[in-house]
Design an enzyme around this catalytic site. Structure first.
Site: not given
Length: 386
Positions: A203, A206, A208
């Site tokens: 990931h 977004h 993070y």
């Protein structure tokens, strides 16, 4: 706005829509092969946080079994488990899943077996939430923000001491701590392989931790992890190398990115193209194209398929397989995205929360022969009919 953006990006790619469409002719329900993994179709369920670990120990529960196995039985070709933290302080919320210890790994086993037993492929998204960690879960009775220590929260970290909106101010990570986080991603990946996940996704979207390092509005470091694009993507490439290094050769590795943060002077689609090209050279097999979440308070023109122009552009600028996500809800809409070469697979998110059997219904509506629709054998009596 999204339509105009797609037209502009098509022009920049040097290809007409007709040329792009001519590159691919395939259906939404044709199999897809990624590295050594064959998926039965191109309908994926993306990672979506459930915030359902009430014990706050990072272990999946019977809810997660029901959630993931239901969608696998519903015909998805690939199911990706939600953001799964590589450290306790890397959870988005206290109710998030984790893979930082063996107890968590073992708690995943029956879910992995259940999903794979349906014929669906099962992947997991590994994440560290960075400055957006220790957040209140949605619909928990609190507004958005950081959970305080006396309510189970913890101090947050980031590339720089720059807060996300009204969230807590993060502590800037030291270089040794950064190296430690790379190790934690590697260790979580080992557990993912051992428990039987068939794909790993990193990931880097977004807002993070990994996308925080990428974005110049958040990363204000002056060492080897800040400044130039090459330095800002250094952590992501180190994580990718560490994870790829413990995965079987035939197991695909994907990365989710925010194609743009929708903010002036921030991360943009050309940065995403350059990063995707670097990722390809480090053993990444597919880019999961999303957007936003990095900078608080920006305006995003949300409409059906609003992120598809980004997936199309990145795909044709890099030659890498991509997925498209974001308000893709209708079967014909999804089919056109595939047939027109705008993505290699589509991700059905919130629509899948409403209807776990979305792929079965979509296949019927698109005229897929009944014996080619991925029904579970006991469900054949209930097939969709005209």
């Amino acid at each position: 706005m999204a339509a105009n953006m797609e037209t502009n990006m098509t022009t920049m790619s040097g290809m007409t829509p007709e040329q792009e469409q001519g590159q691919i002719s395939r259906g939404l329900f044709e199999p897809m092969v990624l590295r050594g993994l064959r998926m039965r179709n191109r309908v994926w369920m993306p990672p979506m946080c459930m915030y359902a670990v009430d014990a706050r120990d990072g272990k999946p529960t019977p809810f997660h079994y029901q959630h993931y196995v239901s969608r696998a039985m519903g015909g998805f070709g690939m199911v990706i488990a939600e953001s799964t933290a590589v450290t306790p302080d890397g959870r988005i919320s206290p109710e998030d899943l984790g893979l930082w210890n063996d107890d968590q790994m073992n708690a995943w086993r029956w879910i992995v077996d259940g999903v794979r037993g349906t014929g669906a492929a099962f992947g997991v998204q590994l994440n560290h939430a960075g400055r957006k960690a220790s957040s209140y879960a949605p619909d928990c009775g609190h507004g958005p923000g950081t959970v305080p220590g006396d309510d189970g929260g913890w101090p947050v970290v980031g590339p720089s001491a720059v807060a996300f909106g009204d969230y807590a101010l993060p502590r800037e990570l030291g270089v040794d701590e950064i190296h430690g986080i790379v190790d934690r991603f590697r260790e979580a990946a080992v557990r993912a392989v051992l428990v039987g996940f068939q794909m790993i996704q990193i990931h880097a979207a977004h807002g993070y931790l990994l996308s925080e390092f990428l974005d110049p509005l958040v990363n204000q470091r002056t060492d080897e992890y800040g400044g130039s694009l090459a330095n800002r993507m250094r952590l992501l490439l180190e994580v990718v190398a560490a994870v790829r290094g413990v995965m079987p050769e035939n197991m695909p590795l994907t990365v989710r990115i925010s194609a743009t943060d929708w903010a002036k002077h921030g991360w943009g689609v050309e940065d995403s193209v350059n990063t995707a090209n670097e990722l390809r050279g480090h053993g990444v097999d597919l880019i999961d194209v999303s957007s936003g979440g990095i900078v608080d308070g920006v305006s995003i023109p949300v409409e059906p398929g609003y992120q598809v122009p980004f997936s199309r552009y990145i795909r044709h600028r890099t030659g890498m397989p991509v997925t498209a996500v974001g308000l893709i809800t209708k079967p014909k809409q999804a089919e056109r995205i595939i047939d027109e070469g705008r993505a290699d697979a589509v991700e059905i998110g919130r629509a899948a929360l409403r209807d776990p059997y979305w792929p079965l219904r979509a296949a019927h509506k698109l005229g897929v022969p009944r014996d080619s629709i991925p029904y579970q054998r006991p469900y054949l009596r209930g097939t969709w009919r005209d």
